[in-house]
Design a protein around this motif. Structure first.
Motif, PDB file in Angstrom:
ATOM      1  N   SER A  72       0.806  -1.132  -0.325  1.00 38.91           N
ATOM      2  CA  SER A  72       0.453   0.080   0.266  1.00 38.91           C
ATOM      3  C   SER A  72       0.865   1.551   0.115  1.00 38.91           C
ATOM      4  O   SER A  72       1.759   0.955   0.543  1.00 38.91           O
ATOM      5  CB  SER A  72      -0.784  -0.140   1.282  1.00 38.91           C
ATOM      6  OG  SER A  72      -0.117  -0.160   2.696  1.00 38.91           O
ATOM      7  N   ASP A  73      -0.098   2.603  -0.771  1.00 34.92           N
ATOM      8  CA  ASP A  73       1.075   3.801  -0.409  1.00 34.92           C
ATOM      9  C   ASP A  73       1.280   3.753   1.215  1.00 34.92           C
ATOM     10  O   ASP A  73       2.539   4.265   1.350  1.00 34.92           O
ATOM     11  CB  ASP A  73       0.345   4.978  -1.124  1.00 34.92           C
ATOM     12  CG  ASP A  73      -0.313   4.669  -2.536  1.00 34.92           C
ATOM     13  OD1 ASP A  73       0.546   3.840  -3.139  1.00 34.92           O
ATOM     14  OD2 ASP A  73      -1.223   4.801  -2.781  1.00 34.92           O
ATOM     15  N   ASP A  74       0.972   3.977   1.805  1.00 33.48           N
ATOM     16  CA  ASP A  74       0.246   4.043   3.530  1.00 33.48           C
ATOM     17  C   ASP A  74       2.106   3.345   3.912  1.00 33.48           C
ATOM     18  O   ASP A  74       2.804   3.974   4.398  1.00 33.48           O
ATOM     19  CB  ASP A  74      -0.215   3.836   4.338  1.00 33.48           C
ATOM     20  CG  ASP A  74      -1.709   5.134   4.054  1.00 33.48           C
ATOM     21  OD1 ASP A  74      -1.444   6.191   3.229  1.00 33.48           O
ATOM     22  OD2 ASP A  74      -2.813   4.264   4.496  1.00 33.48           O
ATOM     23  N   LYS A  75       1.839   2.027   3.215  1.00 32.96           N
ATOM     24  CA  LYS A  75       3.743   1.628   3.805  1.00 32.96           C
ATOM     25  C   LYS A  75       4.200   1.185   3.556  1.00 32.96           C
ATOM     26  O   LYS A  75       5.341   1.482   3.640  1.00 32.96           O
ATOM     27  CB  LYS A  75       2.550   0.050   3.510  1.00 32.96           C
ATOM     28  CG  LYS A  75       3.691  -1.799   4.184  1.00 32.96           C
ATOM     29  CD  LYS A  75       3.062  -3.328   4.280  1.00 32.96           C
ATOM     30  CE  LYS A  75       3.951  -4.085   5.055  1.00 32.96           C
ATOM     31  NZ  LYS A  75       3.296  -5.589   4.539  1.00 32.96           N
TER      32      LYS A  75
ATOM     33  N   GLN B 294       5.334   4.290   2.075  1.00 34.15           N
ATOM     34  CA  GLN B 294       5.778   5.539   2.581  1.00 34.15           C
ATOM     35  C   GLN B 294       6.095   5.698   3.942  1.00 34.15           C
ATOM     36  O   GLN B 294       7.192   6.049   4.449  1.00 34.15           O
ATOM     37  CB  GLN B 294       4.605   6.365   2.949  1.00 34.15           C
ATOM     38  CG  GLN B 294       4.738   8.124   3.340  1.00 34.15           C
ATOM     39  CD  GLN B 294       3.595   8.869   3.210  1.00 34.15           C
ATOM     40  OE1 GLN B 294       2.904   8.875   2.554  1.00 34.15           O
ATOM     41  NE2 GLN B 294       3.636  10.131   3.185  1.00 34.15           N
ATOM     42  N   GLU B 295       6.216   4.360   5.195  1.00 32.37           N
ATOM     43  CA  GLU B 295       5.875   4.644   6.272  1.00 32.37           C
ATOM     44  C   GLU B 295       7.950   3.629   6.470  1.00 32.37           C
ATOM     45  O   GLU B 295       8.427   3.979   7.130  1.00 32.37           O
ATOM     46  CB  GLU B 295       5.029   3.373   6.884  1.00 32.37           C
ATOM     47  CG  GLU B 295       5.673   3.020   8.596  1.00 32.37           C
ATOM     48  CD  GLU B 295       4.685   1.866   9.314  1.00 32.37           C
ATOM     49  OE1 GLU B 295       5.146   1.217  10.609  1.00 32.37           O
ATOM     50  OE2 GLU B 295       3.749   2.308   8.539  1.00 32.37           O
TER      51      GLU B 295
END
Length: 530
Positions: free
Chosen positions: A177-180, A182-183
């Motif tokens: 995912s984008d969030d993962k 980015q993190e």
């Protein structure tokens, strides 16, 4: 409490099975190196077997083991266990997929460092009395770009360690995912983009039809010269013939391989290549990893035998005969919906919404949910996915799922609907089981359809116009593809429409290319059901 007998057939860490050895209700026999005939003499006395990779658990062993409930593989791969026979006889097969994460991660880094500094060749020369400093000029990892295909626990672990070396990380994973990303400070890319931009490449995926040969001739045709490759995952993800050509042709500058298409490998061209570093499948071979996998399977054996709790099953136990007969067709259609859904989408979903309407909603629908999810995950995660571990694996991919139940189903006694969502698209599938007609997919997005799931399906999004179906029929006929049935969903004459075909044969690439050129055809998706 019942007493259980455990047979350990391969060498495992004694500290790892300490919980079993110390448990008052377990008799543990460690008897390694037995032949199949010797195992058959006593296996009927045992409730659980523990193996690594040396012992092959055959169908005959499973058939003779009349009290057997669990076969535990103290490791990941279960190629030495007859999974079909275990499932047939109601025996749960478990493994320890997480126990070797750190070891495989560290071995990846060790292989990368050995490759960049030419350590094996330098060691060999020096041990033979040759002082050859000028012949071993290395490459710094600092400032380089590392491409990672497969960003599960091991892939993420490699990314974190590579970042500490000052490397930039680009990665592909259908469930990243984008969030993962980015993190983890990872830049998401497609595989062909990674090929064009990576200085180093490492792969960390299961071996599935989708990943087999994913690093092959097409990939090497896009790389910039000097690419260095590492594989500590599974043999076959990298096409070995294509790799050899890339090394000889300068598209790749080195490879570090721990796994091979055939093990042990017999073709020595790759192993003896001056730009290749090899190890004999040592990714999980550490004292700590062997202890962790033994602890993992020991605890799960206890949970299964005493609490019926299963986490890492790689097969699905037989469905209980107590399951309502009326529910079984819905288990089938749920599975088919998962297969259809994942093949119709361009990328896997990040969110799933499952809705159960009608009398069906009164029952326990967890089996339907698990059937849907397991079928949806298999193309990317492999055949180890099943109704037992499906939700666990879904959670690992950071996919959110929601279940909604309603008592009324407009137009159907029972109705199932699945909505699959990612950042670019949304797909809605509706299905039911019709009296006298069986399973039917009755909705695809805004279109009402009536599709019986068959092995070969073709879905065509098109502009409704006279003659377009005839052109399609001629093209399929030319390629000797027979249409078994056809459904057209549309709202307005001349508007957007969906054509759904059940076919007796699959459509080859040449035919798909010709179909795509028919005026008014906006998109084609071929779906193959198991």
């Amino acid at each position: 409490m019942e007493n259980y007998r455990i047979l350990v057939l391969d060498p495992v860490s004694e500290d790892g099975i300490k919980e079993l050895l110390d448990h008052p209700n377990y008799d543990v026999d460690v008897n390694t190196g037995l032949s199949e005939e010797e195992i058959l003499e006593t296996v009927h006395e045992y409730h659980a077997l523990i193996v690594r990779s040396q012992t092959t658990v055959t169908e005959e062993i499973i058939r003779y083991a009349r009290q057997l409930k669990v076969i535990a593989r103290a490791g990941v791969g279960v190629d030495n266990i007859d999974i079909d026979a275990a499932t047939k006889h109601g025996v749960i097969v478990i493994n320890a997929p997480d126990g070797n994460t750190i070891s495989a991660t560290e071995h990846t880094m060790a292989m990368m460092l050995s490759l960049t500094r030419d350590i094996p060749a330098a060691h060999k020369e020096l041990s033979e009395g040759k002082w050859n400093r000028k012949g071993h000029k290395g490459t710094e990892m600092y400032g380089k770009t590392l491409g990672i295909i497969g960003v599960g626990k091991i892939g993420l672990g490699v990314a974190k360690r590579a970042q500490s070396f000052g490397m930039r990380i680009i990665a592909f994973d259908p469930y990243l995912s984008d969030d993962k990303a980015q993190e983890a400070e990872i830049e998401k890319m497609e595989v062909d983009e990674i090929a064009a931009r990576a200085d180093f490449l490492t792969v960390h995926t299961p071996l599935t039809p989708q990943t087999k040969g994913i690093v092959g001739e097409d990939f090497f045709g896009r790389t910039k010269p000097g690419l260095k490759i590492v594989n500590v995952a599974r043999g076959g993800i990298i096409d070995e013939d294509a790799l050899l050509k890339a090394l000889d042709g300068g598209r790749a500058d080195g490879a570090a391989l721990d796994v091979f298409e055939e093990e042990p490998p017999t073709d020595m061209k790759l192993l003896n290549h001056p730009k290749v570093v090899v190890t004999p499948h040592l990714g999980a071979s550490t004292v700590e990893a062997q202890e962790k996998v033994a602890i993992s399977v020991s605890r799960e054996i206890i949970d299964i035998l005493e609490n019926n709790t299963i986490v890492h099953a790689v097969n699905a136990p037989r469905i209980s005969e107590n399951i309502n007969k009326e529910l079984k067709p819905y288990i089938n259609i749920s599975s088919h919906m998962g297969e259809v859904g994942i093949q119709l989408m361009n990328r896997p979903p990040s969110e799933i919404k499952l809705k159960y309407h009608g009398e069906l909603a009164i029952d326990d629908t967890s089996m339907l949910t698990r059937s849907f999810v397991s079928s949806m995950l298999k193309p990317h995660l492999g055949e180890n996915v099943n109704i037992i571990n499906a939700l666990y694996l879904l959670q690992e991919q950071d996919v959110v799922y929601k279940v909604e139940k309603k008592g009324k189903a407009h137009g159907y006694s029972n109705y199932l609907e699945a909505e699959l969502i990612n950042e670019d698209e949304t797909l809605v599938l509706g299905a039911s089981v019709l009296n006298g007609y069986g399973e039917r997919i009755v909705k695809i997005n805004e279109f009402q359809v009536d599709i019986k799931p068959t092995k070969h399906l073709l879905f065509i999004d098109h502009q409704d116009r006279p003659g377009i179906i005839g052109e399609m029929g001629i093209t399929l006929g030319t390629h000797k593809v027979n249409i078994a049935s056809m459904q057209l969903g549309r709202h307005d004459e001349g508007g957007n429409a969906l054509l759904s075909l059940s076919l007796d044969q699959g459509v080859n690439d040449e035919a798909m290319e010709e179909l795509s050129k028919i005026k008014g055809f906006n998109g084609l998706k071929q779906v193959d059901l198991s």
